[in-house]
Scaffold this active site. Structure first.
Site, PDB file in Angstrom:
ATOM      1  N   ASP A 137     -16.744 -55.853 -17.681  1.00 20.65           N
ATOM      2  CA  ASP A 137     -15.895 -56.123 -18.827  1.00 20.65           C
ATOM      3  C   ASP A 137     -14.449 -55.956 -18.370  1.00 20.65           C
ATOM      4  O   ASP A 137     -14.169 -55.238 -17.403  1.00 20.65           O
ATOM      5  CB  ASP A 137     -16.244 -55.142 -19.952  1.00 20.65           C
ATOM      6  CG  ASP A 137     -15.234 -55.166 -21.083  1.00 20.65           C
ATOM      7  OD1 ASP A 137     -15.019 -56.245 -21.659  1.00 20.65           O
ATOM      8  OD2 ASP A 137     -14.659 -54.105 -21.369  1.00 20.65           O
TER       9      ASP A 137
ATOM     10  N   ASP B  14     -11.129 -55.665 -20.708  1.00 17.66           N
ATOM     11  CA  ASP B  14     -10.207 -54.831 -21.479  1.00 17.66           C
ATOM     12  C   ASP B  14     -10.676 -53.379 -21.558  1.00 17.66           C
ATOM     13  O   ASP B  14     -11.776 -53.093 -22.016  1.00 17.66           O
ATOM     14  CB  ASP B  14     -10.045 -55.387 -22.891  1.00 17.66           C
ATOM     15  CG  ASP B  14      -9.419 -56.766 -22.901  1.00 17.66           C
ATOM     16  OD1 ASP B  14      -8.836 -57.157 -21.874  1.00 17.66           O
ATOM     17  OD2 ASP B  14      -9.510 -57.454 -23.935  1.00 17.66           O
TER      18      ASP B  14
END
Length: 318
Positions: free
Chosen positions: A71, A73
């Site tokens: 991922d 962010d």
């Protein structure tokens, strides 16, 4: 990306739209990775600080059926990549100051609420698409390179960067998986020396954005579908793969692989990870980590900031 049509909630179920979004993202990622392969091989990634080089027991060197999925962010980067991208667009007069204020408010709302309300997500998505509509993909890619240098390069978590590098050193591909636009994600992946990126695919015709998405944002279950589609296309064994995220929204993706990691986890993910004995890493400052009840990783000092959710531009016509 060729036009694949605009899907509305009335025409297809959420599951069908998630599958389409995932498959479109995997297709875009593989195409971009193939085009950039020679450049990626020639590029030497920047070295992560020595103090962040904590060697995990995994990965297994030479396992050519394994890969790692990160991922973006608050896992790889402090804060929301799309927020930083929006700052760069504002600087270049893509929209007005009052819209940047709404943009900042949207980020603050996600941070305080800790949830992603469908109505807010819809507004944010439509706003972002209205801003890029009519612009050329090549134009946004060029601007994205500049914005990365201005706002993103100094926000990479050294600890997570070292984990990604460990997979690369073991000969395994490393992919970003994010709700951010695939073009933005691809720029970040390239700059970090990663294999490529899976991201939200905005429809374009003849290299110009139409203002529509292919499927839906690459979020939640759609991320898992993208990883599943890419693994099938690349001949990967998901049980040998790893996934890394900070958000409980990514539990579907984390549950898909044999080696899930919770990185800088939110409360729900921390609870879920502990119940299933998943590995946890926290690279935030001690003060920030204390707020979520997890000790910070030794030797890693970085500014806490940003949000666990993918933030989009909150633009309304007046």
């Amino acid at each position: 990306m060729a036009a694949l049509g605009w899907l509305t909630p009335r025409r297809r179920s959420a599951t069908a739209r998630s599958v389409l979004a995932g498959e479109a993202s995997a297709e875009a990622a593989r195409k971009t990775s193939a085009e950039d392969e020679s450049a990626l091989l020639a590029k030497t990634p920047e070295e992560a600080p020595e103090e962040a080089r904590e060697e995990p027991a995994f990965p297994v060197a030479g396992d050519d059926r394994a890969a790692a999925f990160f991922d973006l962010d608050n896992t790889v980067m402090q804060g929301a990549s799309l927020f930083h991208f929006g700052r760069g667009l504002y600087k270049r007069k893509f929209f007005e100051r009052r819209e940047l204020t709404r943009f900042a408010w949207q980020q603050a709302w996600f941070r305080l609420a800790g949830v992603e309300d469908p109505e807010h997500m819809q507004d944010a998505r439509d706003s972002a698409l209205s801003i890029v509509k009519g612009h050329r993909v090549s134009e946004l890619m060029s601007i994205g390179e500049e914005i990365y240098d201005e706002y993103m390069a100094d926000r990479i978590w050294p600890g997570t960067r070292a984990l990604a590098q460990a997979h690369l050193d073991a000969g395994q591909p490393v992919w970003l998986v994010t709700a951010a636009p695939v073009e933005t994600a691809t720029i970040i992946a390239r700059r970090l020396g990663l294999t490529g990126a899976l991201g939200t695919v905005a429809e374009s015709v003849d290299g110009v954005y139409t203002g529509r998405l292919v499927g839906e944002p690459l979020h939640g279950p759609a991320k898992a579908e993208a990883v599943r589609a890419l693994a099938a296309a690349e001949g990967l064994d998901l049980e040998r793969c790893a996934a890394y995220s900070d958000s409980h929204n990514d539990i579907p993706m984390l549950s898909l692989v044999g080696h899930p990691y919770a990185i800088n986890p939110d409360t729900k993910l921390r609870r879920h990870a502990r119940a299933r004995d998943w590995r946890l890493r926290d690279y935030r400052t001690g003060r920030k980590a204390a707020k979520v009840g997890i000790p910070a990783a030794a030797g890693v000092g970085a500014l806490a900031g940003g949000t666990a959710a993918a933030i989009a531009l909150h633009r309304r016509r007046r």
